[in-house]
Design an enzyme around this catalytic site. Structure first.
Site, mmCIF file in Angstrom:
data_model
loop_
_atom_site.group_PDB
_atom_site.id
_atom_site.type_symbol
_atom_site.label_atom_id
_atom_site.label_comp_id
_atom_site.label_asym_id
_atom_site.label_seq_id
_atom_site.Cartn_x
_atom_site.Cartn_y
_atom_site.Cartn_z
ATOM 1 C CG ASP A 17 -1.987 0.934 1.251
ATOM 2 O OD1 ASP A 17 -1.846 1.975 0.589
ATOM 3 O OD2 ASP A 17 -3.014 0.674 1.918
ATOM 4 C CG ASP A 118 -3.216 3.782 -3.066
ATOM 5 O OD1 ASP A 118 -4.092 2.921 -3.233
ATOM 6 O OD2 ASP A 118 -3.256 4.616 -2.157
ATOM 7 C CD GLU A 119 -5.272 -1.043 -0.908
ATOM 8 O OE1 GLU A 119 -6.121 -0.134 -0.960
ATOM 9 O OE2 GLU A 119 -5.486 -2.176 -0.444
#
Length: 391
Positions: A17, A118-119
């Site tokens: 993350d 973003d993960e």
DNA sequence: AACAAGGGTTTAG
DNA sequence: TCATCTAAACCCTTGTT
């Protein structure tokens, strides 16, 4: 006695993350911002400050700015900090960097699942042959590589499944590396409030509290039938399983199932007076469909009232499409119908409006449902020929 | 009974 | 006037087959 040599290897999942992603990217562009509150905003364009906060750096977060709050509120919170900066989101830039990082991540393991910009999850079970220490080393190298290549920090969680990996990543944030081996799952969960369980938001938490469920441990012991009755036959038992740390959801590359765009209207509307404002949305959706070689069968509109109530209207086309013409005609028609017969209009005006397509099919690929239908049609025809059709 | 379609809710980032 | 945008999962109801 024979030794079972087919025992499944311990599954090891990594959740990666990127920390306060958008705001961190802005800090990299302008390093002098690092010591100051940075608030990345989605400005709706209605007034100077209308809109919401997308992300804030930790300087701003410590002062009380959180994702999703109105920009005006964030400005109030930061009134005593004139060094604060409010920046508009720059999605093209974030997309570019995200793509490069996802490239790095997917090189670690072919079992890779991107969850958002973003993960991502990585299943490294076979790479490390079930050894958590080896997985931890990979994570350390990965963090170093992302800093090396992009100057970005991230948080990594490692666990026996996606749920625990994700919660471990959250736990270590920011710039963390937190490992929860199977033997620690129980204590890891029991130390945390219910709201930290992935999938339990404010509404569910409140409802559970009313049922007397206050901790993750309470939930793991709660009557399954009552949970099924209260939360649904799938979701109820699912909640109980995750409270025990059980999650068999595989790390799989997911395919897109819907594409949508919504905007805040320049002015609230009580009739379909915003046709022109929708045109860029139709163009964008058509572009995105053809870029991914997809066609959509279901066309829908989304309408959000001035009281922020969400309404959906949709219908299914006979033939999947990626044509702007068909998209715009169908959507416009749905908007007209909405304003024509919906008594919902009494609830108020329309603040935001958008389009959404689903029932996506890749070119040249016959969807299972379609194949079933074709077969059914052929059977019907065969039956017809064998009975009525013969004379 | 099984399935499709349409609409709503909740979550997450 | 405080209130963005995208997407997934699930639930429920209604209508067909």
């Amino acid at each position: 006695m024979s030794i079972d040599n087919k025992t499944a290897m311990q599954r090891i999942v990594m959740a990666v993350d990127l920390d306060y992603f958008f705001a961190q990217l802005e800090e990299i562009r302008r390093p002098e911002l690092k010591q100051r509150p940075v608030v990345v905003c989605v400005f709706s364009g209605r007034t100077e400050t209308s809109g919401a906060v997308s992300t804030a750096n930790y300087v701003a977060r410590r002062l009380g700015v959180k994702s999703g709050i109105p920009i005006v509120l964030a400005k109030k919170v930061l009134a005593g900090h004139p060094e604060s900066v409010f920046l508009p989101v720059d999605h093209p830039h974030y997309d570019t960097v995200s793509e490069r990082i996802m490239q790095i991540l997917s090189s670690i393991s072919p079992q890779f699942e991107q969850v958002s910009i973003d993960e991502a999850f990585l299943d490294v079970s076979s790479t490390v042959r079930g050894k958590f220490d080896a997985a931890t080393e990979i994570a350390q190298k990965l963090k170093a590589e992302i800093i090396q290549e992009e100057k970005l920090t991230c948080s990594i969680g490692i666990g026996p499944n996606k749920l625990i990996a994700k919660m471990a990543a959250d736990h270590g944030k920011p710039n963390g590396l937190f490992v929860v081996p199977p033997e620690n799952v129980g204590s890891f969960l029991n130390d945390q409030p219910l709201s930290k369980l992935i999938g339990i938001g404010t509404k569910t938490e409140k409802k559970m509290e009313d049922l007397g469920i206050k901790t993750i441990h309470d939930l793991s012991k709660f009557d399954t039938d009552v949970l099924a009755r209260e939360f649904g036959k799938n979701l109820g038992p699912h909640f109980k399983r995750i409270a025990k740390g059980i999650d068999d959801d595989p790390v799989i590359t997911r395919q897109v199932e819907q594409i949508g765009r919504i905007i805040t209207l320049k002015n609230d509307a009580s009739s379909f007076s915003f046709e022109d404002e929708m045109i860029p949305l139709y163009l964008d959706i058509a572009d995105r469909l053809s870029a991914q070689k997809l066609k959509a069968k279901v066309m829908g509109i989304i309408v959000i009232t001035s009281q922020l109530k969400i309404k959906n209207r949709a219908n299914t086309l006979d033939i999947p499409t990626d044509s702007v013409d068909i998209i715009s005609k169908t959507a416009n028609c749905l908007f007209q119908q909405f304003f024509k017969n919906d008594e919902n209009l009494q609830e108020g005006k329309i603040r935001r409006a958008g389009v959404k397509v689903s029932g996506l099919e890749r070119y040249g690929e016959i969807d299972e449902k379609e194949r079933g239908k074709s077969e059914a049609q052929i059977r019907t025809l065969t039956d017809f020929l064998q009975t009525d059709g013969s004379f």
